[in-house]
Design an enzyme around this catalytic site. Sequence first.
Site, PDB file in Angstrom:
ATOM      1  N   GLY A  57      20.889  65.894  44.821  1.00  0.00           N
ATOM      2  CA  GLY A  57      20.749  66.757  43.665  1.00  0.00           C
ATOM      3  C   GLY A  57      21.704  67.931  43.773  1.00  0.00           C
ATOM      4  O   GLY A  57      22.846  67.771  44.200  1.00  0.00           O
ATOM      5  N   CYS A  58      21.244  69.114  43.407  1.00  0.00           N
ATOM      6  CA  CYS A  58      22.095  70.306  43.460  1.00  0.00           C
ATOM      7  C   CYS A  58      22.650  70.512  44.863  1.00  0.00           C
ATOM      8  O   CYS A  58      21.903  70.654  45.823  1.00  0.00           O
ATOM      9  CB  CYS A  58      21.300  71.533  43.031  1.00  0.00           C
ATOM     10  SG  CYS A  58      22.198  73.075  43.222  1.00  0.00           S
ATOM     11  N   PHE A  59      23.979  70.546  44.977  1.00  0.00           N
ATOM     12  CA  PHE A  59      24.550  70.664  46.317  1.00  0.00           C
ATOM     13  C   PHE A  59      24.330  72.036  46.951  1.00  0.00           C
ATOM     14  O   PHE A  59      24.427  72.187  48.159  1.00  0.00           O
ATOM     15  CB  PHE A  59      26.027  70.272  46.367  1.00  0.00           C
ATOM     16  CG  PHE A  59      26.932  70.795  45.290  1.00  0.00           C
ATOM     17  CD1 PHE A  59      26.770  72.037  44.706  1.00  0.00           C
ATOM     18  CD2 PHE A  59      27.999  70.005  44.857  1.00  0.00           C
ATOM     19  CE1 PHE A  59      27.635  72.514  43.732  1.00  0.00           C
ATOM     20  CE2 PHE A  59      28.862  70.458  43.865  1.00  0.00           C
ATOM     21  CZ  PHE A  59      28.681  71.725  43.309  1.00  0.00           C
ATOM     22  N   TYR A  81      16.893  80.410  41.045  1.00  0.00           N
ATOM     23  CA  TYR A  81      17.187  79.030  40.639  1.00  0.00           C
ATOM     24  C   TYR A  81      16.158  78.067  41.227  1.00  0.00           C
ATOM     25  O   TYR A  81      15.590  77.224  40.520  1.00  0.00           O
ATOM     26  CB  TYR A  81      18.598  78.658  41.088  1.00  0.00           C
ATOM     27  CG  TYR A  81      18.869  77.176  41.141  1.00  0.00           C
ATOM     28  CD1 TYR A  81      19.034  76.443  39.974  1.00  0.00           C
ATOM     29  CD2 TYR A  81      18.949  76.505  42.364  1.00  0.00           C
ATOM     30  CE1 TYR A  81      19.272  75.069  40.023  1.00  0.00           C
ATOM     31  CE2 TYR A  81      19.186  75.149  42.415  1.00  0.00           C
ATOM     32  CZ  TYR A  81      19.339  74.439  41.248  1.00  0.00           C
ATOM     33  OH  TYR A  81      19.574  73.092  41.294  1.00  0.00           O
TER      34      TYR A  81
END
Length: 211
Positions: A49-51, A195
């Site tokens: 997913g989000c690196f 986030y």
Amino acid sequence: MSILSRCALVAAVALGACSPGEPAGATPPPVVQSGPDSGRREVALFAGGCFWSVEANFEAMPGVVAAVSGFAGGTVANPSYERVVRGGTGHLEAVQVTYDPARISYRQLVDRFWRTIDPTDPDGQFCDQGESYATAVFATPAQAPIARASRAAAAAAVIGADRFTTPVRAAARFWPAEAYHQDFARLNPVRYGGYTRFCGRAARLRAVWGR
């Protein structure tokens, strides 16, 4: 999540719309070395997913020398972040992990990776959905049997093989992402904390893994 919505979210967090507090959003601590550096180096490649999150998780592990955010698995050379998230390149957000095999094993890296993602979601991770946020372990021929054994153990222990969707894929070319994506969690702890809070990472990981 689209470029616009992800960037808008980060901007909102910078203005205080969200605040850090989830365990998964905390600033990663410096790596505590478990022993002397042997000078040996090996590389592993993970898409989770989000690196930003994958990078932060691995950088906190003793024996990891470096973690670099980027892209893997696609058909376009030297892709940009904007092009990847628009879709059509086939790339996943990925992190290249360089480690000292005398201090941490490849199996330990893979075992840890599963617990930082939701392997039951084939379409993305948490609030980041879409083809570029799918998960995978990219493994060399030597790494693949180890990765598959780790996958089978994780699935059997908690989730079940029928629900475990993250694949072990063949090794792929890795392309580093732009400089502003590197070490994002460490350099932007408030924005990154907001986030992860917005995305509900910690709550979802507890639901999947029971912790």
